[in-house]
Motif scaffolding. Structure first.
Motif, PDB file in Angstrom:
ATOM      1  N   ASP A 139       0.843  -1.205   0.000  1.00  0.00           N
ATOM      2  CA  ASP A 139       0.000   0.000   0.000  1.00  0.00           C
ATOM      3  C   ASP A 139       0.874   1.249   0.000  1.00  0.00           C
ATOM      4  O   ASP A 139       0.589   2.230  -0.695  1.00  0.00           O
ATOM      5  CB  ASP A 139      -0.926   0.027   1.223  1.00  0.00           C
ATOM      6  N   PHE A 140       1.923   1.199   0.783  1.00  0.00           N
ATOM      7  CA  PHE A 140       2.853   2.325   0.896  1.00  0.00           C
ATOM      8  C   PHE A 140       3.547   2.573  -0.446  1.00  0.00           C
ATOM      9  O   PHE A 140       3.616   3.710  -0.936  1.00  0.00           O
ATOM     10  CB  PHE A 140       3.877   1.998   1.980  1.00  0.00           C
ATOM     11  N   VAL A 141       4.035   1.509  -1.061  1.00  0.00           N
ATOM     12  CA  VAL A 141       4.733   1.611  -2.342  1.00  0.00           C
ATOM     13  C   VAL A 141       3.780   2.129  -3.425  1.00  0.00           C
ATOM     14  O   VAL A 141       4.160   2.970  -4.245  1.00  0.00           O
ATOM     15  CB  VAL A 141       5.352   0.246  -2.742  1.00  0.00           C
ATOM     16  N   ALA A 142       2.542   1.671  -3.427  1.00  0.00           N
ATOM     17  CA  ALA A 142       1.557   2.127  -4.422  1.00  0.00           C
ATOM     18  C   ALA A 142       1.328   3.636  -4.295  1.00  0.00           C
ATOM     19  O   ALA A 142       1.246   4.340  -5.306  1.00  0.00           O
ATOM     20  CB  ALA A 142       0.246   1.370  -4.252  1.00  0.00           C
ATOM     21  N   GLU A 143       1.247   4.119  -3.073  1.00  0.00           N
ATOM     22  CA  GLU A 143       1.056   5.566  -2.857  1.00  0.00           C
ATOM     23  C   GLU A 143       2.278   6.344  -3.333  1.00  0.00           C
ATOM     24  O   GLU A 143       2.155   7.397  -3.951  1.00  0.00           O
ATOM     25  CB  GLU A 143       0.776   5.849  -1.380  1.00  0.00           C
ATOM     26  N   THR A 146       2.257   6.558  -7.104  1.00  0.00           N
ATOM     27  CA  THR A 146       1.287   7.570  -7.541  1.00  0.00           C
ATOM     28  C   THR A 146       1.887   8.958  -7.385  1.00  0.00           C
ATOM     29  O   THR A 146       1.778   9.812  -8.282  1.00  0.00           O
ATOM     30  CB  THR A 146      -0.004   7.472  -6.717  1.00  0.00           C
ATOM     31  N   LEU A 147       2.536   9.184  -6.264  1.00  0.00           N
ATOM     32  CA  LEU A 147       3.158  10.474  -5.978  1.00  0.00           C
ATOM     33  C   LEU A 147       4.255  10.787  -7.004  1.00  0.00           C
ATOM     34  O   LEU A 147       4.312  11.877  -7.542  1.00  0.00           O
ATOM     35  CB  LEU A 147       3.732  10.473  -4.559  1.00  0.00           C
ATOM     36  N   LEU A 148       5.086   9.809  -7.292  1.00  0.00           N
ATOM     37  CA  LEU A 148       6.174  10.006  -8.250  1.00  0.00           C
ATOM     38  C   LEU A 148       5.672  10.193  -9.678  1.00  0.00           C
ATOM     39  O   LEU A 148       6.234  10.958 -10.446  1.00  0.00           O
ATOM     40  CB  LEU A 148       7.149   8.834  -8.182  1.00  0.00           C
ATOM     41  N   SER A 149       4.604   9.503 -10.031  1.00  0.00           N
ATOM     42  CA  SER A 149       4.067   9.643 -11.404  1.00  0.00           C
ATOM     43  C   SER A 149       3.434  11.004 -11.630  1.00  0.00           C
ATOM     44  O   SER A 149       3.374  11.476 -12.763  1.00  0.00           O
ATOM     45  CB  SER A 149       3.065   8.542 -11.685  1.00  0.00           C
ATOM     46  N   GLU A 150       3.001  11.662 -10.555  1.00  0.00           N
ATOM     47  CA  GLU A 150       2.412  13.003 -10.681  1.00  0.00           C
ATOM     48  C   GLU A 150       3.464  14.070 -10.967  1.00  0.00           C
ATOM     49  O   GLU A 150       3.146  15.154 -11.411  1.00  0.00           O
ATOM     50  CB  GLU A 150       1.647  13.367  -9.409  1.00  0.00           C
ATOM     51  N   ARG A 151       4.704  13.759 -10.678  1.00  0.00           N
ATOM     52  CA  ARG A 151       5.789  14.721 -10.920  1.00  0.00           C
ATOM     53  C   ARG A 151       6.083  14.714 -12.353  1.00  0.00           C
ATOM     54  O   ARG A 151       6.506  15.117 -13.179  1.00  0.00           O
ATOM     55  CB  ARG A 151       7.019  14.371 -10.114  1.00  0.00           C
TER      56      ARG A 151
END
Length: 151
Positions: A139-143, A146-151
């Motif tokens: 769950d942590f890695v998935a978040e 998502t955070l990194l792909s938004e950059r």
């Protein structure tokens, strides 16, 4: 206004000042009997915001609970208490401006996460891990992905 020193009800206002956000008036008063000075504050009486929890319970919006959560998320980061207090002030103002008397806790959590996302990525992930109740590392890695792909 009753004098806190002698109990006399008669006093005069010497000075009045409005707070920088315009929601509080500070008044310096002088008792006509004992001549001592004291300060009073006038606040707008606001209707409490009720939070509807996931299980349907209702409770009054509590700034302290939000502050504790934000302090934990921002622990050991370069984020001052002034920034956290401003964050909470803005959040509460937004909640009041909705005009709703009852707001789901989910809405508040998402507002907090959105603001943390722009404030600090580490604080965001820490808060998300508790708010979204991560069950494991996946769950942590998935978040994080998502955070990194938004950059």
């Amino acid at each position: 206004m009753k004098c806190p020193f002698c109990g006399e009800m008669d006093n005069k206002v010497i000075d009045s000042r409005v707070s920088k956000d315009g929601t509080v008036i500070r008044r310096r008063r002088e008792c006509t009997d004992c001549a001592r000075r004291f300060t009073t504050y006038e606040h707008i009486e606001e209707i409490p915001i009720m939070i509807v929890k996931k299980d349907g319970r209702r409770e009054v919006f509590n700034r302290d609970k939000v502050r504790v959560g934000l302090q934990k998320a921002c622990q050991k980061l370069d984020i001052s208490m002034n920034v956290i207090e401003d964050f909470i002030d803005d959040l509460e103002r937004d909640l009041r401006e909705t005009g709703e008397k009852e707001i789901p806790s989910r809405v508040i959590g998402e507002k907090i996460m959105g603001r943390l996302h722009t404030l600090n990525d580490i604080a965001y992930v820490r808060f998300a891990s508790v708010y979204r109740e991560f069950k494991d590392v996946n769950d942590f890695v998935a978040e994080l992905k998502t955070l990194l792909s938004e950059r």
